[in-house]
Design an enzyme around this catalytic site. Structure first.
Site, PDB file in Angstrom:
ATOM      1  N   SER A 150      37.053  35.682  53.609  1.00 15.94           N
ATOM      2  CA  SER A 150      35.920  36.347  53.607  1.00 15.94           C
ATOM      3  C   SER A 150      36.113  37.766  54.208  1.00 15.94           C
ATOM      4  O   SER A 150      37.169  38.469  53.566  1.00 15.94           O
ATOM      5  CB  SER A 150      34.878  35.476  54.562  1.00 15.94           C
ATOM      6  OG  SER A 150      33.437  36.190  54.429  1.00 15.94           O
ATOM      7  N   ASP A 226      29.357  29.479  46.263  1.00 17.97           N
ATOM      8  CA  ASP A 226      29.426  30.295  47.323  1.00 17.97           C
ATOM      9  C   ASP A 226      27.962  31.153  47.492  1.00 17.97           C
ATOM     10  O   ASP A 226      27.905  32.055  46.459  1.00 17.97           O
ATOM     11  CB  ASP A 226      30.492  31.081  47.476  1.00 17.97           C
ATOM     12  CG  ASP A 226      30.800  32.217  48.780  1.00 17.97           C
ATOM     13  OD1 ASP A 226      29.738  32.630  49.034  1.00 17.97           O
ATOM     14  OD2 ASP A 226      32.109  32.047  48.994  1.00 17.97           O
ATOM     15  N   HIS A 259      31.309  28.459  50.661  1.00 20.04           N
ATOM     16  CA  HIS A 259      32.013  29.574  51.516  1.00 20.04           C
ATOM     17  C   HIS A 259      32.769  28.896  52.850  1.00 20.04           C
ATOM     18  O   HIS A 259      33.656  29.761  53.290  1.00 20.04           O
ATOM     19  CB  HIS A 259      31.136  30.729  51.826  1.00 20.04           C
ATOM     20  CG  HIS A 259      31.707  31.792  52.290  1.00 20.04           C
ATOM     21  ND1 HIS A 259      32.546  32.586  51.407  1.00 20.04           N
ATOM     22  CD2 HIS A 259      31.743  32.522  53.606  1.00 20.04           C
ATOM     23  CE1 HIS A 259      32.932  33.758  52.091  1.00 20.04           C
ATOM     24  NE2 HIS A 259      32.503  33.566  53.316  1.00 20.04           N
TER      25      HIS A 259
END
Length: 280
Positions: A150, A226, A259
């Site tokens: 991320s 996600d 995620h």
């Protein structure tokens, strides 16, 4: 070179999982980091991977949740996991938002007050920390890799693209691929670097990749379940940049994965193998 303070060490898959702290000159304050050194490090210098974590995370997040030590022990890789921002001294407003300030250093060198005095994470992860690790652990400075998740995936891509002299391999899980084009990036880059968008491009992986590719293949994994995919991550922009510049990019999209760290656990062995192959 600063000394390091040992906070804790644990035997793990025949090696040592340690947690440490030192006085950082880059961020002008204390920084914490974790290191996994497999048993092979007692006999010779090993390749080293730097993992950059995402928003709200610390040096413990990947260390505890990813399940990477077993594979690193098998492959003979040292893992280094720094914290995601300075924690001291506390700055005005640095704890007001989960996506800016503490836990959200974004791996940039801030130029705006008050952040510029301490939020210099790009210099920290690309220069000071690698040198510190080399001084205290059995690492081969010619065989360094960088990966992340991320915000940390963004950091890893930018670090490799800007400092290929430091990092010889790169991969990312669900990276923020084009921070100039997403709300997280607007908030972080605008506050840390100011309103001039021209300054932001130095920390946008898609812009950097389009201008000059990394010398080796980059691996990126992205879950299609996600919730941040469309608004924040935008892997299609990284893919377009790779096509434009000739960058060799393996971008794998996985149905159903979100995620979080169950996603990372599922593919971390592939990433470590990717780095082990490239680093020799």
């Amino acid at each position: 070179m600063s000394t390091i303070e040992t906070l804790a060490e644990h035997v793990c898959f025949g090696g040592t999982q340690g947690f440490y702290r030192h006085a950082s000159s880059a961020v002008a304050g204390p920084m914490r980091f974790a290191v996994f050194a497999p048993a092979q490090a007692r006999q010779r210098k090993l390749p080293v991977l730097f993992y950059l974590a995402g928003l709200t995370c610390t040096e413990e997040t990947f260390t505890i949740k990813a399940g990477a030590q077993r594979v690193a022990a098998e492959l003979g890789l040292i893992l280094v996991m720094p914290d995601t921002s300075p924690r001291e001294p506390q700055l005005p407003g640095d704890r007001d938002n989960w996506d800016f300030g503490q836990g959200a250093g974004f791996y940039v060198d801030a130029t705006q007050s008050p952040w510029r005095s301490h939020y210099r994470m790009f210099s920290y992860v690309t220069q000071e920390l690698p040198e510190l690790i080399d001084a205290h652990f059995a690492t081969d400075h010619k065989r360094r890799g960088v990966f992340g998740h991320s915000m940390g995936g963004h950091g890893a891509l930018v670090a490799a693209l800007r400092r290929p002299d430091v990092f010889k391999s790169c991969s990312a899980f669900a990276p923020i691929s084009a921070p100039m084009e997403c709300p997280w990036g607007h908030k972080a880059l605008g506050n840390y670097l100011g309103a001039d968008r021209a300054a932001w491009s130095a920390y946008d992986a898609s812009q950097l990749m389009r201008a000059k590719p990394f010398g080796r293949e980059i691996l990126v994994d992205q879950g299609l379940g996600d919730k941040f995919l469309t608004e924040q991550l935008k892997p299609e922009l990284l893919e377009a940049a790779a096509t434009a510049s000739g960058q060799k990019l393996t971008l794998r999209r996985h149905a159903g994965y979100d995620h979080g760290y169950y996603f990372i656990q599922s593919f971390v062995a592939d990433h470590l193998a990717h780095h082990a192959k490239q680093l020799g």
